[in-house]
Scaffold this active site. Structure first.
Site, mmCIF file in Angstrom:
data_model
loop_
_atom_site.group_PDB
_atom_site.id
_atom_site.type_symbol
_atom_site.label_atom_id
_atom_site.label_comp_id
_atom_site.label_asym_id
_atom_site.label_seq_id
_atom_site.Cartn_x
_atom_site.Cartn_y
_atom_site.Cartn_z
ATOM 1 N N ASP A 3 47.303 83.305 -24.025
ATOM 2 C CA ASP A 3 48.445 83.597 -23.142
ATOM 3 C C ASP A 3 49.697 84.042 -23.905
ATOM 4 O OD1 ASP A 3 46.840 82.831 -21.012
ATOM 5 O OD2 ASP A 3 47.482 80.734 -21.171
ATOM 6 N N LYS A 13 48.915 89.220 -24.491
ATOM 7 C CA LYS A 13 47.989 90.268 -24.986
ATOM 8 C C LYS A 13 47.876 91.406 -23.985
ATOM 9 C CE LYS A 13 44.736 87.170 -25.270
ATOM 10 N NZ LYS A 13 45.538 85.939 -25.067
ATOM 11 N N GLY A 47 43.001 85.481 -18.576
ATOM 12 C CA GLY A 47 43.854 86.052 -17.531
ATOM 13 C C GLY A 47 44.889 86.897 -18.247
ATOM 14 N N HIS A 48 44.751 88.200 -18.197
ATOM 15 C CA HIS A 48 45.659 89.107 -18.910
ATOM 16 C C HIS A 48 46.546 89.816 -17.888
ATOM 17 C CE1 HIS A 48 42.638 89.300 -22.493
ATOM 18 N NE2 HIS A 48 43.080 88.085 -22.245
ATOM 19 N N ARG A 62 18.983 80.958 -26.985
ATOM 20 C CA ARG A 62 18.059 82.089 -26.791
ATOM 21 C C ARG A 62 17.292 82.027 -25.463
ATOM 22 N NH1 ARG A 62 15.843 81.350 -32.686
ATOM 23 N NH2 ARG A 62 16.415 79.261 -32.031
ATOM 24 N N GLN A 75 41.670 84.911 -25.158
ATOM 25 C CA GLN A 75 42.030 83.604 -25.729
ATOM 26 C C GLN A 75 42.894 83.806 -26.991
ATOM 27 O OE1 GLN A 75 38.331 83.838 -24.743
ATOM 28 N NE2 GLN A 75 39.387 83.431 -22.836
ATOM 29 N N THR A 121 44.925 82.223 -14.812
ATOM 30 C CA THR A 121 43.578 82.065 -14.257
ATOM 31 C C THR A 121 43.494 80.832 -13.369
ATOM 32 O OG1 THR A 121 42.580 83.209 -16.111
ATOM 33 C CG2 THR A 121 41.137 81.726 -14.902
ATOM 34 N N GLY A 166 46.298 78.611 -12.754
ATOM 35 C CA GLY A 166 47.580 78.197 -12.182
ATOM 36 C C GLY A 166 48.125 76.908 -12.766
ATOM 37 N N ARG A 167 47.419 76.350 -13.765
ATOM 38 C CA ARG A 167 47.875 75.084 -14.354
ATOM 39 C C ARG A 167 49.196 75.281 -15.103
ATOM 40 N NH1 ARG A 167 42.776 73.301 -17.934
ATOM 41 N NH2 ARG A 167 42.647 75.554 -18.227
ATOM 42 N N VAL A 224 60.410 92.251 -24.860
ATOM 43 C CA VAL A 224 61.580 91.538 -24.329
ATOM 44 C C VAL A 224 61.539 91.417 -22.801
ATOM 45 C CG1 VAL A 224 63.101 92.062 -26.284
ATOM 46 C CG2 VAL A 224 62.915 93.703 -24.401
HETATM 47 P P1 GDP Z 1 47.576 87.003 -22.101
HETATM 48 O O1 GDP Z 1 46.509 86.120 -21.606
HETATM 49 O O2 GDP Z 1 47.778 86.875 -23.580
HETATM 50 O O3 GDP Z 1 47.433 88.422 -21.668
HETATM 51 O O4 GDP Z 1 48.948 86.462 -21.453
HETATM 52 P P2 GDP Z 1 49.157 86.037 -19.907
HETATM 53 O O5 GDP Z 1 49.144 87.234 -19.059
HETATM 54 O O6 GDP Z 1 48.239 84.926 -19.544
HETATM 55 O O7 GDP Z 1 50.595 85.382 -19.995
HETATM 56 C C1 GDP Z 1 51.681 86.077 -20.470
HETATM 57 C C2 GDP Z 1 52.758 86.133 -19.373
HETATM 58 O O8 GDP Z 1 53.980 86.538 -19.958
HETATM 59 C C3 GDP Z 1 52.471 87.133 -18.283
HETATM 60 O O9 GDP Z 1 52.999 86.655 -17.087
HETATM 61 C C4 GDP Z 1 53.214 88.380 -18.729
HETATM 62 O O10 GDP Z 1 53.612 89.214 -17.646
HETATM 63 C C5 GDP Z 1 54.412 87.768 -19.379
HETATM 64 N N1 GDP Z 1 55.010 88.523 -20.490
HETATM 65 C C6 GDP Z 1 54.405 89.275 -21.440
HETATM 66 N N2 GDP Z 1 55.306 89.725 -22.337
HETATM 67 C C7 GDP Z 1 56.491 89.219 -21.940
HETATM 68 C C8 GDP Z 1 57.821 89.287 -22.482
HETATM 69 O O11 GDP Z 1 58.091 89.876 -23.519
HETATM 70 N N3 GDP Z 1 58.808 88.624 -21.769
HETATM 71 C C9 GDP Z 1 58.554 87.944 -20.631
HETATM 72 N N4 GDP Z 1 59.561 87.334 -20.032
HETATM 73 N N5 GDP Z 1 57.325 87.868 -20.110
HETATM 74 C C10 GDP Z 1 56.314 88.472 -20.772
HETATM 75 P P1 IMO Z 2 43.714 84.343 -22.281
HETATM 76 O O1 IMO Z 2 42.773 85.439 -22.676
HETATM 77 C C1 IMO Z 2 44.701 80.119 -22.685
HETATM 78 C C2 IMO Z 2 41.357 77.312 -22.906
HETATM 79 C C3 IMO Z 2 41.150 76.349 -21.757
HETATM 80 C C4 IMO Z 2 40.580 75.165 -22.524
HETATM 81 C C5 IMO Z 2 39.719 75.815 -23.585
HETATM 82 C C6 IMO Z 2 38.239 75.909 -23.222
HETATM 83 O O2 IMO Z 2 44.329 84.509 -20.947
HETATM 84 O O3 IMO Z 2 44.699 84.070 -23.370
HETATM 85 P P2 IMO Z 2 36.886 77.471 -21.528
HETATM 86 O O4 IMO Z 2 37.019 77.641 -20.056
HETATM 87 O O5 IMO Z 2 37.081 78.702 -22.323
HETATM 88 O O6 IMO Z 2 35.626 76.737 -21.919
HETATM 89 O O7 IMO Z 2 38.088 76.453 -21.924
HETATM 90 O O8 IMO Z 2 40.234 77.141 -23.745
HETATM 91 N N1 IMO Z 2 41.406 78.749 -22.529
HETATM 92 C C7 IMO Z 2 42.524 79.474 -22.525
HETATM 93 N N2 IMO Z 2 43.797 79.128 -22.766
HETATM 94 N N3 IMO Z 2 44.392 81.408 -22.437
HETATM 95 C C8 IMO Z 2 43.113 81.777 -22.239
HETATM 96 O O9 IMO Z 2 42.747 83.068 -22.115
HETATM 97 C C9 IMO Z 2 42.120 80.797 -22.222
HETATM 98 N N4 IMO Z 2 40.780 80.810 -22.028
HETATM 99 C C10 IMO Z 2 40.366 79.555 -22.227
HETATM 100 O O10 IMO Z 2 42.358 76.045 -21.114
HETATM 101 O O11 IMO Z 2 41.621 74.495 -23.197
HETATM 102 MG MG MG Z 3 46.246 84.609 -20.190
#
Ligand code: GDP
Ligand code: IMO
Ligand code: MG
Length: 423
Positions: free
Chosen positions: A13, A16, A40-41, A143, A224, A299, A301-302, A413
């Site tokens: 998170d 990416k 969740g991207h 396997r 991740q 993904t 909502g936690r 930013v």
């Molecule tokens: P990912 O899993 O690494 O793709 O990241 P997530 O999407 O789960 O969480 C990143 C959150 O931060 C998302 O809600 C993005 O829209 C937001 N985000 C990304 N870059 C920035 C930033 O530079 N500033 C702010 N305020 N939000 C950002």
């Molecule tokens: P993105 O790509 C943050 C965490 C889960 C848990 C551990 C194992 O959005 O960054 P799993 O369901 O993979 O067996 O859970 O990994 N986890 C993540 N944490 N961002 C993610 O993906 C994650 N995918 C899994 O919360 O701690």
């Molecule tokens: Mg994410």
């Protein structure tokens, strides 16, 4: 042309999705290489928000071809749901989205086993996303996993499902005291999704190699983060795949070649799920970070656990991944904090540690040693160049570069595409 790899440098998170979307503008091909619908991207295109779980973030750029690599575990239902969302938003993915025949498939019994395994662990649960990731990778390495290619032969698929269910139901009933999975329902599920997935299953290696031969730009998308890697993360509180950069080659099918490896690093730190987190803040500052950064799982909502940037973890990540540069995200969220802390080492008993300990008991017990920075009191979300940033922000960035010995190339930013500074 070097392959562009983008990975999470922390516990996921990091932002990416946003960075991959920005870089995809100049890419011809984007390949997702590991994980599944646990990811969740988030990507904003104008005001429209997309959360991509399985489909590469490059899909939002209409000239980009996208591949779900063999290293991914694919939940067919989540995949089709994601396609529906894209269709409704008017995104055309016809003839530019492919699933590797080697991708393993997640069945409902994987999710059930994930849930049972978590509840049986009680306080020691990992806090998984419940998406069946661990059980699906266990089947792959055992396997007996079922791959996308198996969906194209319904006769042998039936036998594979029967064999798998015999064992899964034994474990569900006898070990977990849970309801078994119905064979009939599982076969119906397989048949339904075999026909829905068929148009996307294609030999992707030849496509990748033809792009490489023509020296076309390719981006490999990690999910991740490095600290969730099954081998190099905070085991056992990790996911079951290889988010580290080394996994990019295996999971995509690209041979190890010269590459630019961008580590996405959030300007502070978050984690979802359980496990060690030395800089976690259980106080008002942690609450403020969560509120200002909207730190809730994309993904599940936690609420995400929040804390200060941990440079011990970041240095470890830079080395394990061989990062060539950093994309620093969410700097805007730190605006307004009077002081900002960064962990520079860990204290364990009388020792100072500059490396993440492999022992989970030690990692859980370390205390962070902090360096304190003066905060910046004005918003940075409208800054469009490095020189626009406050001096305090520049100092913070310089410190990160010095301690990692690699440049911060991108500075994010805000959520939007245009809120990015290339340094
Ligand atoms: P990912 O899993 O690494 O793709 O990241 P997530 O999407 O789960 O969480 C990143 C959150 O931060 C998302 O809600 C993005 O829209 C937001 N985000 C990304 N870059 C920035 C930033 O530079 N500033 C702010 N305020 N939000 C950002
Ligand atoms: P993105 O790509 C943050 C965490 C889960 C848990 C551990 C194992 O959005 O960054 P799993 O369901 O993979 O067996 O859970 O990994 N986890 C993540 N944490 N961002 C993610 O993906 C994650 N995918 C899994 O919360 O701690
Ligand atoms: Mg994410």
């Amino acid at each position: 042309m070097p392959v562009q790899i983008v990975i999470g440098a922390q516990w996921g998170d990091e932002g990416k999705g946003k960075i991959i979307d920005v870089l995809s503008e100049k890419m011809d091909l984007v390949i997702r290489y590991q994980g599944g619908a646990n990811a969740g991207h988030t990507v904003y295109v104008g005001d429209k928000k997309y959360v991509l779980h399985l489909i590469p973030s490059g899909i939002l750029r209409e000239n980009v071809q996208c591949i779900i690599g063999g290293g991914v575990v694919l939940d067919p239902q989540a995949f089709i749901e994601e396609l529906d969302i894209l269709s409704k938003a008017g995104i055309n993915y016809t003839d530019r989205l492919f699933i590797s025949p080697r991708t393993h498939i997640i069945f409902p019994y994987h999710k059930k086993l994930d849930a049972q395994s978590e509840s049986s662990k009680g306080k020691k649960s990992i806090g998984t996303t419940g998406r069946g990731i661990g059980p699906a990778y266990a089947d792959k390495y055992g396997r007996h996993g079922i791959r996308a290619i198996d969906l194209l032969n319904l006769d042998s698929l039936k036998i594979k499902i029967e064999d798998n269910l015999k064992f899964k139901n034994f474990v569900l009933e006898k070990f977990y005291n849970a309801e078994p999975e119905s064979l009939e329902k599982t076969l119906d599920f397989a048949k339904e999704y075999a026909s829905k997935l068929k148009p996307y299953i294609k030999e992707t290696l030849s496509l990748i190699h033809s792009y490489q031969k023509e020296d076309k730009p390719i981006l490999v998308e990690g999910a991740q983060g490095a600290l969730l890697d099954i081998d190099y993360g905070s085991f056992p509180y990790v996911t079951s795949s290889h988010p580290v950069a080394g996994g990019a080659f295996i999971g995509s099918g690209i041979a190890p070649v010269k590459s630019e490896i961008t580590g996405v690093l959030k300007a502070y730190l978050t984690r979802v799920g359980n496990g060690p987190f030395p800089t976690e803040l259980d106080d008002q500052i942690g609450e403020d970070l969560r509120k200002c950064g909207h730190e809730y799982g994309a993904t599940t909502g936690r609420p995400r656990r929040c804390g200060w940037l941990d440079m011990v973890a970041a240095r470890y990540s830079a080395q394990v991944n061989g990062l060539t540069n950093i994309a620093l995200t969410k700097l805007d969220v730190l605006s307004g904090f009077d002081t900002i802390k960064v962990c520079t080492s860990y204290k364990y008993k009388h020792e100072e540690l500059e490396w993440i300990p492999a022992d989970e008991n030690i990692f859980s017990a370390v205390e962070p040693v902090y360096k304190t920075f003066k905060g910046w009191n004005r918003p940075v979300d409208t800054c469009t160049s490095f020189s626009d940033l406050p001096d305090e922000t520049k100092e913070y960035i310089a410190f990160i570069e010095e301690s990692l010995e690699i440049p911060v190339k991108y500075i994010s930013v805000g959520q939007r595409r245009d809120q990015i500074i290339q340094k």
